[in-house]
Design an enzyme around this catalytic site. Structure first.
Site, short mmCIF file in Angstrom:
data_model
loop_
_atom_site.label_atom_id
_atom_site.label_comp_id
_atom_site.label_asym_id
_atom_site.label_seq_id
_atom_site.Cartn_x
_atom_site.Cartn_y
_atom_site.Cartn_z
N ASN A 278 14.03 52.63 45.05
CA ASN A 278 13.90 53.53 43.90
C ASN A 278 14.14 52.81 42.59
OD1 ASN A 278 16.57 53.39 44.98
ND2 ASN A 278 17.18 55.23 43.89
N GLU B 163 14.85 53.77 38.75
CA GLU B 163 15.20 54.87 37.85
C GLU B 163 14.85 54.53 36.40
OE1 GLU B 163 19.28 55.99 38.75
OE2 GLU B 163 18.56 56.98 40.58
N ASN B 164 14.95 55.56 35.57
CA ASN B 164 14.61 55.38 34.16
C ASN B 164 15.51 56.28 33.32
OD1 ASN B 164 12.75 56.04 31.60
ND2 ASN B 164 12.14 54.11 32.51
N CYS C 76 10.56 57.09 43.36
CA CYS C 76 11.27 57.01 44.64
C CYS C 76 10.87 55.77 45.43
CB CYS C 76 10.94 58.23 45.49
SG CYS C 76 11.70 59.75 44.93
N GLU D 29 9.99 55.59 48.54
CA GLU D 29 8.81 55.85 49.38
C GLU D 29 7.52 55.69 48.55
OE1 GLU D 29 11.50 57.66 48.91
OE2 GLU D 29 11.83 59.09 50.52
N CYS E 264 11.75 63.18 49.60
CA CYS E 264 11.75 64.36 48.72
C CYS E 264 10.39 65.07 48.85
CB CYS E 264 12.02 63.96 47.28
SG CYS E 264 10.59 63.26 46.43
N CYS F 95 7.35 63.15 47.50
CA CYS F 95 6.93 62.01 48.35
C CYS F 95 6.26 62.51 49.63
CB CYS F 95 8.11 61.12 48.67
SG CYS F 95 8.60 60.13 47.24
N1 THU Z 1 15.20 59.06 45.86
C1 THU Z 1 14.34 58.28 46.59
O1 THU Z 1 14.12 57.11 46.27
N2 THU Z 1 13.74 58.84 47.68
C2 THU Z 1 13.96 60.11 48.12
O2 THU Z 1 13.33 60.56 49.06
C3 THU Z 1 14.95 60.95 47.44
C4 THU Z 1 15.45 60.44 46.15
C5 THU Z 1 15.89 58.45 44.72
C6 THU Z 1 15.48 58.98 43.39
C7 THU Z 1 16.71 58.71 42.56
O3 THU Z 1 16.64 57.39 42.05
C8 THU Z 1 17.86 58.77 43.55
O4 THU Z 1 17.27 58.71 44.83
C9 THU Z 1 18.70 60.02 43.44
O5 THU Z 1 17.92 61.15 43.47
#
Ligand code: THU
Length: 128
Positions: free
Chosen positions: A42, A44-45, A53, A55, A86, A89
């Site tokens: 993942n 983030e920003n 994410c 995935e 999520c 995804c």
């Molecule tokens: N996140 C993922 O990378 N994949 C998921 O299926 C659920 C959430 C990340 C997004 C964010 O950076 C962190 O998890 C918390 O939500």
């Protein structure tokens, strides 16, 4: 590769997570129909909604290299709970492989396996 190998690759990818806001690192490894594996983590920003994410990174890397069909994806975080993809995804993955096998892992040990169809029943579809 075995499930264990795929999970190991997802765990490796998790080390590169950029998650200064949530501190929730996620790693993913997707296996293409031809056996090639792509990983993602993942990213983030500061504009939280722009976060990508793990995935989505794995999937889009594979698609960018010409892959369109996938067998399995392993997803792992540092949490003791199984890490499921999520909703967004699930939709992204469904576009390419509705029968994808999803290995949702726990940080320490163990995983559960589902078909993507089970995780996203009645997915959005239309004749294009
Ligand atoms: N996140 C993922 O990378 N994949 C998921 O299926 C659920 C959430 C990340 C997004 C964010 O950076 C962190 O998890 C918390 O939500």
């Amino acid at each position: 590769v075995t499930d264990k190998d795929l999970i190991g690759l997802a765990r490796e990818a998790k080390k590169n997570s950029y998650c200064p806001y949530s501190a929730f690192a996620v790693g993913a490894a997707i296996e293409c129909e031809d056996g090639t594996v792509y990983t993602g983590t993942n990213v983030e920003n500061k504009s939280f909604g722009a976060t990508i994410c793990a995935e989505a990174v794995a999937l889009t890397s594979a698609v960018a290299d010409g892959h369109r069909s996938f067998r399995r994806i392993a997803i792992i975080s540092d949490d003791i709970q199984y890490c499921y993809p999520c909703g967004s995804c699930r939709q992204l993955l469904t576009e390419f492989s509705p029968d994808l096998e999803v290995l949702s892992c726990r940080s320490t040990d163990g995983y559960v396996s589902y078909r993507l169809r089970e995780l996203l029943p009645k997915a959005f579809e239309y004749r294009s």
